[in-house]
Design a protein around this motif. Structure first.
Motif: not given
Ligand code: CP3
Length: 349
Positions: A183-187
């Protein structure tokens, strides 16, 4: 020189032709961290300003970007900023001591939910102003490079909170809660896609994506966790029609996987055999690198010898000469001059 050979290609043309794997009169050259502490004129400015002031103020950043080009005939300018420059737009506070330090690391679902979703023009606006200023100064003669951190390498600092050997908190979170890291990498991928589009709009001829900490993961973990994000970045920035250079460091086990991604160029560190990499990737991908920065510290003699050996080993077509990682503050100016001289002495057509 005869009239027919008197049309000299600009550094910008050499750089863009080399990335496109077209023949060039000589190989283009730039140096990672070429604006920095090995330059006395940079150190003089740093006595009066903090790093945050230099990188956060467009006039100063433009001035620093141009410092190495005033001294050496390098073929590209890379905008003076940092891997962390775009993360302020997420609402995070970063200080430098001397590397990035987060006031609060990002480790929980609540931390990630609290990150802002910035509009494109909120992301590092001073970097865009600096790019426009430098673009004007270069008058089309040298390539202007933008850059961004790769999502994983930005996440390394956000999760760990600061640079740290092996980034153990990051690796533990990636192992314990891969969905959260995803999720962090997506953001972060959303952020750098917008950031890079804005840099292209501000005049960047090409960008380099720094995946400095790629090598922390096994090939299997990297394939599951990181690869989809870099693939999406490449997909969503392709439409601009400007080259993207992928850089990875200390990650020999991942070089073949990065080579398969559809970037226009790949930049590797000195551990890699660049001639063997050329044979492996074929003729259609630009390759950048890859002298050991420590050779420059050894002095101009060793630098000249190593540069000549690199030029002899690696076919000229598609080769952008650079170091395998950033130049260090200890490197004497004379070594950079020796590198420039060795590259300029070679005529490839
Ligand atoms: O290449 C260039 O000339 C552009 C400038 C540039 C800087 N940082 C300036 C800087 C670039 C491309 C970066 C990217 C960056 N920043 C990376 C990826 C590239 C790499 O080296 O792998 C990383 C990992 C960072 C994080 C960072 N910023 C560290 C670890 C440090 C401290 C250590 C160091 O090398 O100085 C910084 C601070 C920083 N970024 C400095 C500079 C010139 C030194 C600041 C000072 O003047 O004190």
């Amino acid at each position: 020189m005869s009239a027919t050979t008197s049309v000299v290609a600009s550094g910008r043309e050499l750089f863009l032709d080399a990335i496109a794997c077209q023949p060039t009169a000589r190989r283009p050259l730039w140096v990672m961290r070429q604006a920095g502490r090995y330059l006395p004129e940079y150190r003089a400015l740093r006595e009066r300003h903090t790093f945050e002031e230099l990188s956060g103020n467009a006039e100063l950043a433009a001035q620093v970007t141009l410092q190495p080009l005033a001294r050496f005939p390098l073929d590209a300018a890379i905008i003076f900023a940092d891997l962390m420059s775009p993360v302020a737009a997420l609402g995070l506070e970063v200080k430098f001591a001397p590397g990035p330090v987060l006031s609060r690391p990002v480790r929980t679902a609540a931390d990630i939910a609290a990150l802002r979703t910035p509009s494109r023009d909120e992301i590092a606006p001073s970097v865009m102003s600096a790019l426009r200023m430098v673009k004007k100064e270069l008058r089309g003669q040298r390539a202007l490079l933008g850059f961004a951190g790769a999502p994983w390498s930005i996440a390394a600092y956000l999760v760990q909170g600061r640079g740290s050997p092996g980034f153990p908190a990051l690796r533990a979170l990636a192992a314990g809660d891969p969905a959260l890291v995803n999720l962090l990498l997506t953001k972060l991928t959303d952020l750098i896609i917008d950031y890079v589009h804005a840099q292209f709009e501000a005049g960047a001829d090409a960008v380099q994506l720094f995946d400095t900490w790629a090598g922390l993961l096994s090939r299997d973990s990297w394939t599951r966790l990181v690869r989809p994000h870099i693939a999406r970045f490449l997909e969503e920035t392709r439409g601009a029609g400007r080259p993207r250079i992928l850089f990875l460091q200390d990650a020999s086990h991942l070089v073949p996987a990065y080579a398969e991604l559809p970037s226009e160029a790949l930049a590797v560190d000195w551990r890699e055999d660049l001639a063997a990499l050329r044979r492996a990737v074929g003729p259609d991908k630009g390759l950048q690198g890859n002298l050991d920065p420590a050779i420059l510290v050894a002095g101009p003699g060793p630098t000249r010898d190593a540069a000549r050996a690199l030029l002899a080993a690696v076919p000229a077509r598609g080769h952008i000469v650079n170091l395998g990682h950033g130049i260090t503050p200890e490197a004497p100016i004379e070594s950079v001059q020796a590198l420039v001289d060795a590259v300029h002495a070679e005529h490839t057509s």
